[in-house]
Design a protein around this motif. Structure first.
Motif, PDB file in Angstrom:
ATOM      1  N   PHE A 273       0.808  -1.221   0.000  1.00 31.23           N
ATOM      2  CA  PHE A 273       0.000   0.000   0.000  1.00 31.23           C
ATOM      3  C   PHE A 273       0.846   1.277   0.000  1.00 31.23           C
ATOM      4  CE2 PHE A 273      -3.987  -2.171   1.988  1.00 31.23           C
ATOM      5  CZ  PHE A 273      -4.144  -2.887   0.816  1.00 31.23           C
ATOM      6  N   PRO A 274       1.924   1.357   0.810  1.00 34.72           N
ATOM      7  CA  PRO A 274       2.743   2.578   0.762  1.00 34.72           C
ATOM      8  C   PRO A 274       3.353   2.832  -0.609  1.00 34.72           C
ATOM      9  CG  PRO A 274       3.223   1.347   2.757  1.00 34.72           C
ATOM     10  CD  PRO A 274       2.352   0.467   1.903  1.00 34.72           C
ATOM     11  N   PHE A 275       3.727   1.764  -1.316  1.00 33.90           N
ATOM     12  CA  PHE A 275       4.328   1.933  -2.631  1.00 33.90           C
ATOM     13  C   PHE A 275       3.288   2.178  -3.724  1.00 33.90           C
ATOM     14  CE2 PHE A 275       8.416  -0.412  -1.459  1.00 33.90           C
ATOM     15  CZ  PHE A 275       9.194   0.723  -1.608  1.00 33.90           C
ATOM     16  N   LYS A 276       2.177   1.431  -3.666  1.00 35.38           N
ATOM     17  CA  LYS A 276       1.269   1.391  -4.806  1.00 35.38           C
ATOM     18  C   LYS A 276      -0.140   1.895  -4.533  1.00 35.38           C
ATOM     19  CE  LYS A 276       4.012  -0.147  -7.898  1.00 35.38           C
ATOM     20  NZ  LYS A 276       4.297   0.697  -9.075  1.00 35.38           N
ATOM     21  N   GLY A 277      -0.495   2.076  -3.276  1.00 29.86           N
ATOM     22  CA  GLY A 277      -1.877   2.405  -2.978  1.00 29.86           C
ATOM     23  C   GLY A 277      -2.711   1.137  -2.960  1.00 29.86           C
ATOM     24  N   LYS A 278      -3.922   1.237  -2.444  1.00 33.08           N
ATOM     25  CA  LYS A 278      -4.743   0.035  -2.243  1.00 33.08           C
ATOM     26  C   LYS A 278      -5.211  -0.577  -3.558  1.00 33.08           C
ATOM     27  CE  LYS A 278      -8.584  -1.675   0.542  1.00 33.08           C
ATOM     28  NZ  LYS A 278      -9.611  -1.334   1.559  1.00 33.08           N
ATOM     29  N   GLY A 279      -5.862   0.220  -4.407  1.00 32.91           N
ATOM     30  CA  GLY A 279      -6.421  -0.328  -5.645  1.00 32.91           C
ATOM     31  C   GLY A 279      -5.358  -0.866  -6.578  1.00 32.91           C
ATOM     32  N   SER A 280      -4.349  -0.051  -6.873  1.00 31.29           N
ATOM     33  CA  SER A 280      -3.278  -0.484  -7.772  1.00 31.29           C
ATOM     34  C   SER A 280      -2.506  -1.651  -7.187  1.00 31.29           C
ATOM     35  CB  SER A 280      -2.319   0.685  -8.045  1.00 31.29           C
ATOM     36  OG  SER A 280      -2.980   1.733  -8.708  1.00 31.29           O
ATOM     37  N   GLY A 281      -2.336  -1.630  -5.868  1.00 30.83           N
ATOM     38  CA  GLY A 281      -1.608  -2.708  -5.214  1.00 30.83           C
ATOM     39  C   GLY A 281      -2.279  -4.051  -5.395  1.00 30.83           C
ATOM     40  N   TYR A 282      -3.586  -4.095  -5.183  1.00 25.75           N
ATOM     41  CA  TYR A 282      -4.317  -5.349  -5.365  1.00 25.75           C
ATOM     42  C   TYR A 282      -4.204  -5.851  -6.803  1.00 25.75           C
ATOM     43  CZ  TYR A 282      -6.650  -5.566  -0.811  1.00 25.75           C
ATOM     44  OH  TYR A 282      -6.919  -5.701   0.523  1.00 25.75           O
ATOM     45  N   ARG A 283      -4.312  -4.926  -7.756  1.00 29.47           N
ATOM     46  CA  ARG A 283      -4.228  -5.329  -9.164  1.00 29.47           C
ATOM     47  C   ARG A 283      -2.856  -5.908  -9.488  1.00 29.47           C
ATOM     48  NH1 ARG A 283      -7.384  -0.658  -9.798  1.00 29.47           N
ATOM     49  NH2 ARG A 283      -5.550   0.638 -10.216  1.00 29.47           N
ATOM     50  N   GLU A 284      -1.813  -5.279  -8.962  1.00 26.84           N
ATOM     51  CA  GLU A 284      -0.465  -5.773  -9.247  1.00 26.84           C
ATOM     52  C   GLU A 284      -0.242  -7.158  -8.653  1.00 26.84           C
ATOM     53  OE1 GLU A 284       3.049  -3.605  -9.124  1.00 26.84           O
ATOM     54  OE2 GLU A 284       2.206  -1.740  -9.890  1.00 26.84           O
ATOM     55  N   ILE A 285      -0.701  -7.370  -7.425  1.00 20.78           N
ATOM     56  CA  ILE A 285      -0.514  -8.669  -6.785  1.00 20.78           C
ATOM     57  C   ILE A 285      -1.254  -9.759  -7.560  1.00 20.78           C
ATOM     58  CG2 ILE A 285      -1.075 -10.033  -4.733  1.00 20.78           C
ATOM     59  CD1 ILE A 285       1.393  -8.193  -4.545  1.00 20.78           C
ATOM     60  N   GLN A 286      -2.443  -9.436  -8.032  1.00 21.42           N
ATOM     61  CA  GLN A 286      -3.193 -10.417  -8.817  1.00 21.42           C
ATOM     62  C   GLN A 286      -2.440 -10.768 -10.098  1.00 21.42           C
ATOM     63  OE1 GLN A 286      -7.178  -9.243  -9.944  1.00 21.42           O
ATOM     64  NE2 GLN A 286      -7.809 -11.374 -10.176  1.00 21.42           N
ATOM     65  N   ILE A 287      -1.882  -9.744 -10.756  1.00 17.32           N
ATOM     66  CA  ILE A 287      -1.112  -9.976 -11.985  1.00 17.32           C
ATOM     67  C   ILE A 287       0.118 -10.831 -11.684  1.00 17.32           C
ATOM     68  CG2 ILE A 287       0.318  -8.862 -13.741  1.00 17.32           C
ATOM     69  CD1 ILE A 287      -1.654  -6.485 -13.615  1.00 17.32           C
ATOM     70  N   TYR A 288       0.845 -10.471 -10.623  1.00 17.15           N
ATOM     71  CA  TYR A 288       2.043 -11.231 -10.268  1.00 17.15           C
ATOM     72  C   TYR A 288       1.697 -12.688  -9.963  1.00 17.15           C
ATOM     73  CZ  TYR A 288       4.323  -6.664  -9.590  1.00 17.15           C
ATOM     74  OH  TYR A 288       4.834  -5.406  -9.756  1.00 17.15           O
TER      75      TYR A 288
END
Length: 336
Positions: A273-288
């Motif tokens: 969350f500190p790096f990416k924010g909540k929304g973008s963070g969730y999307r990135e983790i799903q992609i990874y």
């Protein structure tokens, strides 16, 4: 001290000529000059003068490496350039830290020296130079392990996990082979990655500290200048965003831990969350997560190189199955 930019250029030009002529004696003389310059800079508390030659180790290494790559006649000089300037810089700062009553006065010098070590690690990975990589890692550990100073311990942890995450990112972009990844990561002693003081410590706290350091200073440890594509300066090109590859590396690191469910909460609130924010963070983790699951064969040996996976395999759970389980556990924690 009164040194001009003209002298700087002359020293670096002389370094190039000495290396190209394969003249070890001239190179040693130049290094002695730089060594004395560093000593005087610390003595007179002049970080500006100290930084005039802080690039000397990486500059000499890169030039000697490129020549040695094309001709083995430069091998001895390459070995000299890839070791002596690094140990010289370490010894100077270590010596001054040991004898200085007010170590905080040297913080800027420590950071500058640490950045140069980090720069050298970046160059050695780019050159696929495992031997020099190992030497720099050993120097880094020696540099900060012999002195009881928290700042050095912090920097060492940040550099080690930073270069690990960068290597994993390069592998995700097919810029480095599996064999090279395993060789590089195997060069980092686990006790110096997971336990900096040979005792158990709060690794999660260290990762939070790592995140906060980067958030406070976007050019922290010069990561912002790292790239894997060498282009003409006239071509517009964006370097990889450190916040992205640091999060990606942290995600892989999370999978390698014994208890991903426990660490996932910490990862979410103190890294993602500190790096990416909540929304973008969730999307990135799903992609990874989906990328890893669709490429298990590619990632299996890299992610499962640590003992805990081999222990599970002995108990009848093959590494590939265990890897998929851990990825699913983490994604489930994120409700993905």
């Amino acid at each position: 001290m009164n040194t001009t930019n003209r002298i700087d250029r002359e020293i670096f030009d002389a370094c190039i000529k000495a290396i190209e002529r394969n003249d070890t004696e001239i190179f040693k003389s130049l290094l002695n000059f730089v060594e004395n310059f560093w000593k005087l800079s610390i003595q007179y508390q002049s970080i500006t003068h100290f930084d005039q030659y802080i690039y000397f180790p990486s500059f000499a290494y890169e030039h000697a490496y490129n020549l040695n790559k094309n001709s083995t006649r430069y091998l001895d000089l390459y070995k000299l350039c890839s070791q002596r300037p690094i140990s010289t810089l370490n010894n100077i700062i270590s010596y001054n830290l040991e004898k200085h009553d007010k170590k905080a006065l040297l913080d800027n010098f420590i950071y500058s020296g640490i950045c140069e070590l980090n720069r050298l690690l970046y160059y050695t990975v780019r050159n696929k130079d495992v031997l020099t990589f190992r030497y720099v890692v050993d120097e880094l550990i020696r540099y900060s392990g012999k002195i009881d100073y928290n700042l050095l311990t912090q920097y060492r942890f940040h550099i080690i996990i930073g270069i690990k995450f960068w290597i994993l990112f390069l592998y995700s972009k097919d810029q480095i082979t599996e064999g090279s990844v395993l060789n590089f990561l195997d060069s980092i002693p686990l006790k110096n990655y997971y336990s900096l003081d040979n005792q158990s410590y709060n690794r999660q706290y260290k990762l939070k500290d790592f995140t906060e350091a980067y958030k406070m200073n976007n050019d922290y440890l010069d990561w912002i200048n790292w790239d894997y594509i060498q282009t003409d300066l006239s071509i517009e090109h964006s370097r990889p965003d450190p916040s992205s590859w640091l999060v990606f590396g942290s995600f892989i690191d999370l999978i390698q831990n014994d208890n991903p469910k426990l660490d996932a909460t910490y990862f979410k609130y103190n890294i993602l969350f500190p790096f990416k924010g909540k929304g973008s963070g969730y999307r990135e983790i799903q992609i990874y997560g989906e990328q890893l699951k669709s490429n298990l064969d590619k990632w299996m040996n890299v992610i499962t190189m640590y003992p805990m996976y081999k222990d599970k395999e002995k108990k009848g759970v093959d590494r590939k199955t265990r890897l998929k389980q851990k990825i699913d556990e983490i994604l489930e924690h994120f409700n993905l």
